[in-house]
Design a protein around this motif. Structure first.
Motif, PDB file in Angstrom:
ATOM      1  N   LEU A 121       0.832  -1.206   0.000  1.00  0.00           N
ATOM      2  CA  LEU A 121       0.000   0.000   0.000  1.00  0.00           C
ATOM      3  C   LEU A 121       0.865   1.254   0.000  1.00  0.00           C
ATOM      4  O   LEU A 121       0.575   2.224  -0.721  1.00  0.00           O
ATOM      5  CB  LEU A 121      -0.916  -0.011   1.222  1.00  0.00           C
ATOM      6  N   GLU A 137       2.323   1.919  -3.417  1.00  0.00           N
ATOM      7  CA  GLU A 137       1.327   2.501  -4.324  1.00  0.00           C
ATOM      8  C   GLU A 137       1.086   3.972  -3.996  1.00  0.00           C
ATOM      9  O   GLU A 137       0.896   4.798  -4.893  1.00  0.00           O
ATOM     10  CB  GLU A 137       0.012   1.719  -4.226  1.00  0.00           C
ATOM     11  N   SER A 195       1.723   6.733  -6.844  1.00  0.00           N
ATOM     12  CA  SER A 195       0.580   7.254  -7.598  1.00  0.00           C
ATOM     13  C   SER A 195      -0.167   8.386  -6.929  1.00  0.00           C
ATOM     14  O   SER A 195      -1.052   8.967  -7.556  1.00  0.00           O
ATOM     15  CB  SER A 195      -0.421   6.109  -7.872  1.00  0.00           C
ATOM     16  N   GLU A 219      -7.795  -3.962  -4.480  1.00  0.00           N
ATOM     17  CA  GLU A 219      -8.438  -2.928  -5.288  1.00  0.00           C
ATOM     18  C   GLU A 219      -7.405  -1.981  -5.878  1.00  0.00           C
ATOM     19  O   GLU A 219      -7.490  -1.598  -7.064  1.00  0.00           O
ATOM     20  CB  GLU A 219      -9.442  -2.152  -4.436  1.00  0.00           C
ATOM     21  N   LEU A 220      -6.408  -1.599  -5.063  1.00  0.00           N
ATOM     22  CA  LEU A 220      -5.384  -0.695  -5.568  1.00  0.00           C
ATOM     23  C   LEU A 220      -4.580  -1.346  -6.697  1.00  0.00           C
ATOM     24  O   LEU A 220      -4.270  -0.703  -7.706  1.00  0.00           O
ATOM     25  CB  LEU A 220      -4.450  -0.286  -4.429  1.00  0.00           C
ATOM     26  N   LYS A 221      -4.240  -2.626  -6.522  1.00  0.00           N
ATOM     27  CA  LYS A 221      -3.500  -3.320  -7.577  1.00  0.00           C
ATOM     28  C   LYS A 221      -4.300  -3.353  -8.874  1.00  0.00           C
ATOM     29  O   LYS A 221      -3.771  -3.083  -9.959  1.00  0.00           O
ATOM     30  CB  LYS A 221      -3.180  -4.741  -7.126  1.00  0.00           C
ATOM     31  N   SER A 233      -4.688   0.192 -10.336  1.00  0.00           N
ATOM     32  CA  SER A 233      -3.393   0.653 -10.857  1.00  0.00           C
ATOM     33  C   SER A 233      -3.029  -0.079 -12.137  1.00  0.00           C
ATOM     34  O   SER A 233      -2.521   0.527 -13.090  1.00  0.00           O
ATOM     35  CB  SER A 233      -2.311   0.450  -9.792  1.00  0.00           C
ATOM     36  N   LEU A 283      -8.740   5.984  -8.397  1.00  0.00           N
ATOM     37  CA  LEU A 283      -7.474   5.581  -7.783  1.00  0.00           C
ATOM     38  C   LEU A 283      -7.060   6.558  -6.693  1.00  0.00           C
ATOM     39  O   LEU A 283      -6.598   6.147  -5.616  1.00  0.00           O
ATOM     40  CB  LEU A 283      -6.393   5.498  -8.864  1.00  0.00           C
ATOM     41  N   LEU A 303      -9.048   5.842  -3.556  1.00  0.00           N
ATOM     42  CA  LEU A 303      -8.514   4.695  -2.820  1.00  0.00           C
ATOM     43  C   LEU A 303      -7.225   5.061  -2.092  1.00  0.00           C
ATOM     44  O   LEU A 303      -7.010   4.664  -0.939  1.00  0.00           O
ATOM     45  CB  LEU A 303      -8.251   3.536  -3.790  1.00  0.00           C
ATOM     46  N   LEU A 304      -6.366   5.838  -2.745  1.00  0.00           N
ATOM     47  CA  LEU A 304      -5.105   6.228  -2.110  1.00  0.00           C
ATOM     48  C   LEU A 304      -5.361   7.144  -0.919  1.00  0.00           C
ATOM     49  O   LEU A 304      -4.676   7.042   0.107  1.00  0.00           O
ATOM     50  CB  LEU A 304      -4.201   6.924  -3.128  1.00  0.00           C
ATOM     51  N   ALA A 328      -6.363   5.017   1.849  1.00  0.00           N
ATOM     52  CA  ALA A 328      -5.200   4.300   2.391  1.00  0.00           C
ATOM     53  C   ALA A 328      -4.343   5.217   3.258  1.00  0.00           C
ATOM     54  O   ALA A 328      -3.850   4.806   4.310  1.00  0.00           O
ATOM     55  CB  ALA A 328      -4.378   3.723   1.244  1.00  0.00           C
TER      56      ALA A 328
END
Length: 910
Positions: free
Chosen positions: A587, A590, A594, A631-633, A636, A797, A800-801, A804
């Motif tokens: 995480l 990412e 990003s 989800e992030l993978k 991305s 994205l 989600l980031l 996180a």
């Protein structure tokens, strides 16, 4: 196609189908199963041999019958044994699945039963306490329903006030208030003529430094101290209320807890220390006000004056009456001796909750703050609103009257501090604080010379000049309470970081320092350390070790030195935490890759620091982190795929755009003079290879084409108008477009091999201008569609980031603490009966009471009926050296330790 038996998992000799489960079986096996059970082996529904349906398949040549061999009996016995083993194995698999389900249900029922037992035990304890409180004064604790309202009284500006009266403000009470106000006014005027000689001067106050910090007063599982007060006649006695629902009385001189008062069902938001009696008051969102005896350590009175959470308390100067404000929009005036509510008043025209309340030094008027940013001044005898102070733009969080009776300080959620003149009824000073500053506490010293502000930090202002003379940022969380000692000789504060801090001048006559010198503490010699043996109940071991870890009291010894690290009892939990840390690393990668805009540094640590999670909470963190990482993978990966497609289409568009002018004319291919090379090849057509190449590779690419093809090609290079991102390095590159015109298949193969060697991107290049125009128009539409999808993907994205970033610091700290607890449990040795864990640890002798308190708190958190305990053991070896340091002395101690750590009780050369 091969069929497989559902029982033996082998190709059947005589396959058949069950119409109940639609599964294929070996006929002899299913017939045996039906003969024994009369049901389908998969679904368990009734099944007979007549219902079976044979399947016709082409079989290879069968071997000779067993009867033609020399050992038919052995083969037949082996076949029968194999069939029996297959049937038995299938039955065992079904029984295992059923047993697993039953065990899972039993575990869930056991966990639910434990929770119900813990809750019922807690309710029984609360009921017993309430019963013990109600017995001495039955009927007086619980207030009656809202009484009959009297005729409306005129408020400020003629606004009607709804006055609700429980017992009544008798003439005797009013006269008592008036007499006290007359005495207080006379004394205040005498004091106002001169400043006390003992009062600390402003230049000395600016030199205050932190001299003590205590973090073990309240539970670490629900961190935070929400309220603070000092005994006005003995400022060494400190009273705190915490988020753990407890009220704690602390002795500053002795540095120990005097009493821990438990009874509230929600967090404690307001506390008051009685100036002349060993009695304290507390209020909570559980809508109750409790009166506690410090010497007895029990609740002696419960005042239920409100129907919603109590937000403010203030004690009248007589010490006999208590003012309270509540979210139910009422303020109440109660008799603390009888627990009766004398009067309740609300401003029905305002219709908003009260957030705080404070008596004027004379005791005849008081102020309340409201959720709609108003400050209301009330006349206690008439129970009317006599003045309103608008001006704040957020809910009022704190108010304080100066001792001189002329000034009122207020703070709200608008990052400002306002000073009001009660004689002119106007705001004469506004102090703008930092952006996002939260004001949680305001207090004047006993002389009215200094004003302390607690919130995002601690600030002290000198009155009249209203200039800042002191600022402290020692707390790692929000400051919720500040208070001055007698004559401002010291300042104390409490905050959401669970610590109680004291500030004063540092000089030899400081009693705290003298005490440390007499005891030869950490400054000159190592603390006295002893070896203790801990008996941790299996159900509460995790919580006990967590509490000890939060306090940092002990150093554990390994009781399993001969046991491999992979064979210890809690190694599974440690590995589970390590797997979650790997997920957190993904995480964080990412986020660094990003997130837009990117973080300026590493992820900020959570404030306040969370405690170690319970096993169920750890399971939730594991599930949510894995879901978020997946989800992030996926998002991305989709973003990168869309970006690659967009880059490829943009390159294709650039190729068609840049080379359109070169091939716009439909001229025939040029003729060659060298007829020897093209004998009998007059049907050769001109062909094209178009694409893009990295600008660094373009010169070498052109050179190799010329050398390999010897002039049988025509090459043209042009730069693209826009820069595109290189997927591998995220570098913006202005690609070079090339168009190669050639004739002949052999030359074409050479050109394509050279293009592959230089990793160029080639595209289909139609010979017709109309086809190229049509492809170019289609590319424009596809590029716009991909840009739209890419924008939405990037937006999702970033969401989600952001999620996180919000939860990852908390998760990392909690999992690290859980891992540390499990690693400590691996150092423990199980008892003979396996009902408790035995641990050995080094602990400072003066912290043994705190150690027992931590064990007791761990047992309470886990709901265990049996408390853990410790025994002192004789030390077989010299104890470890312990030097207690602070932020100032830690640097010097590090220098000393670089040359060697002193032996136990050896003089510290620092």
């Amino acid at each position: 196609m091969s069929l497989v038996c559902a029982i033996s998992n082998e190709v059947p000799e005589h396959p058949c189908v069950s119409p109940v489960s639609n599964q294929v079986f070996e006929r002899r096996l299913i017939e045996k199963y039906i003969a024994e059970n009369g049901a389908d082996p998969i679904t368990g529904q009734p099944l007979s041999e007549e219902q079976l349906i044979d399947i016709k398949v082409s079989h290879p040549i069968r071997p000779k019958a067993p009867s033609a061999t020399s050992i038919p009996a052995i083969l037949k016995a082996l076949q029968d044994e194999w069939d029996a083993v297959m049937l038995h194995s299938f039955t065992l698999r079904q029984q295992l699945q059923t047993t697993r389900q039953e065990l899972s249900h039993a575990l869930y029922q056991h966990d639910a039963a434990c929770r119900v037992i813990a809750r019922l035990t807690k309710e029984v304890t609360a009921a017993r306490e309430a019963l013990a409180t109600l017995k001495p004064q039955a009927g007086l604790v619980v207030p009656q329903a809202l009484p009959v309202s009297q005729p409306a009284a005129a408020g400020a500006g003629g606004e009607p006030m709804e006055v609700s009266e429980q017992v009544g403000m008798t003439a005797e009470v009013v006269q008592k208030l008036q007499d006290k106000a007359t005495v207080l006014t006379t004394e205040r005027k005498k004091r106002g003529k001169s400043v006390p000689e003992e009062l600390v001067r402003a230049e000395d106050l600016s030199k205050y430094r932190q001299v003590a910090s205590h973090a073990g007063l309240h539970s670490a599982s629900v961190p935070g101290i929400l309220s603070l007060d000092l005994c006005s006649t003995d400022t060494n006695k400190v009273l705190t209320g915490g988020a753990d629902k407890n009220v704690v009385v602390f002795d500053k001189r002795e540095e120990q807890i005097v009493a821990t008062l438990k009874g509230h069902t929600k967090k404690v938001t307001s506390v008051i220390y009685h100036p002349s009696q060993s009695v304290v008051f507390s209020a909570s969102p559980d809508s109750s006000i409790r009166v506690w005896s410090v010497t007895g350590g029990n609740c002696v009175q419960v005042i239920r004056a409100h129907e919603a959470g109590v937000t403010g308390l203030s004690l009248h100067a007589t010490g006999d009456y208590l003012l309270s404000a509540s979210e139910d929009q009422y303020w109440a005036f109660s008799d603390v001796q009888t627990g009766r509510v004398l009067t309740k008043v609300t401003d029905e025209t305002a219709g908003c909750a009260l957030t705080c309340a404070q008596f004027h030094p004379d005791g005849l008027i008081f102020g309340t703050g409201t959720a709609d940013s108003q400050i209301k001044i009330w006349d206690l005898k008439e129970r009317t609103n006599v003045a309103n102070f608008p001006g704040h733009s957020g809910p009022v969080t704190a108010i304080a009257f100066s001792e001189n009776g002329y000034y009122l300080a207020t703070g709200a959620q608008d990052c400002s501090l306002k000073l009001w003149d009660l004689r002119k009824l106007k705001n004469f000073k506004t102090i703008s604080l930092d952006s996002n500053y939260e004001v949680k506490s305001l207090v004047f010293d006993q002389s009215g010379t200094y004003l302390a502000v607690g919130g995002s930090d601690i600030r002290v202002y000198i009155c009249k000049q209203w200039s800042e003379v002191l600022n402290f940022t020692e707390h790692s969380g929000l400051v919720t309470g500040v208070a001055f000692g007698e004559h401002a000789q010291f300042l104390t504060s409490a905050g959401m970081d669970r610590s109680l801090k004291f500030y004063s001048l540092v000089y030899p006559s400081n009693p705290r320092r003298e005490k440390r010198e007499v005891k030869m503490g950490a400054l000159f010699r190592s603390e006295e350390v002893c070896l203790v043996q801990l008996f941790l109940q299996s159900g509460s071991a995790y919580d006990c070790v967590s509490e000890l870890g939060e306090l940092g009291l002990v150093e554990f010894r390994d009781l399993n030195p001969n046991v491999n690290a992979f064979q210890r009892k809690f190694v599974g939990e440690v590995r589970r935490c390590e797997e979650m840390e790997k997920t957190f690393s993904i995480l964080e990668q990412e986020i660094n890759r990003s997130l837009s805009p990117p973080l300026e540094g590493p992820l900020p640590p959570p404030c306040p620091a969370p405690s170690a999670p319970q096993p169920r909470e750890l399971l939730t963190i594991e599930e949510e982190s894995e879901r978020l990482a997946s989800e992030l993978k996926e998002v991305s990966r989709n973003r990168d795929s869309l970006q690659a497609q967009l880059t490829q289409l943009s390159q294709y568009r650039g190729v068609l755009t840049q080379t359109h002018s070169l091939t716009a004319s439909e001229a025939p291919p040029p003729t060659l003079e060298s007829s020897g090379l093209l004998d009998n090849r007059q049907d050769i057509r001109l062909s094209f290879v178009a694409g893009v190449v990295h600008p660094w590779k373009a010169p070498a690419f052109e050179r190799l084409l010329w050398r390999a093809c010897r002039g049988y090609i025509i090459v043209d290079f042009r730069e693209m108008e826009e820069k595109l991102e290189l997927p591998d390095t995220d570098e913006m590159v202005q690609w070079t477009v090339f168009l190669i015109s050639y004739w002949g298949d052999q030359i074409g193969q050479k050109v394509k091999k050279i293009c592959d060697c230089f990793h160029t991107h080639t595209f289909v290049y139609p010979e017709s201008s109309a086809e190229r125009t049509e492809i170019l128009q289609g590319l424009v539409g596809r590029i716009e569609d991909i840009k739209t999808v890419l924008s939405q993907t990037e937006q999702y994205l970033q969401q989600l980031l952001a999620r996180a970033v919000a939860v990852l610091p908390q998760w990392k700290v909690r999992v690290q603490k859980s891992k540390a607890v499990q690693m400590v449990l691996n150092l423990c040795s199980p008892s003979v009966t396996d009902k408790c864990l035995i641990a050995e640890a080094w602990c400072p002798v003066n912290q043994l009471p705190v150690l027992q308190g931590a064990l007791r708190e761990g047992a309470r958190k886990s709901g265990s009926g049996v408390e853990s305990f410790y025994n002192r053991l004789p030390s077989p070896t010299a104890p470890p050296t312990l030097f207690t340091t602070n932020s100032f002395t830690a640097g010097f101690q590090s220098i000393v330790d670089a040359y060697g750590v002193a032996s136990y009780r050896e003089v510290n050369p620092r």
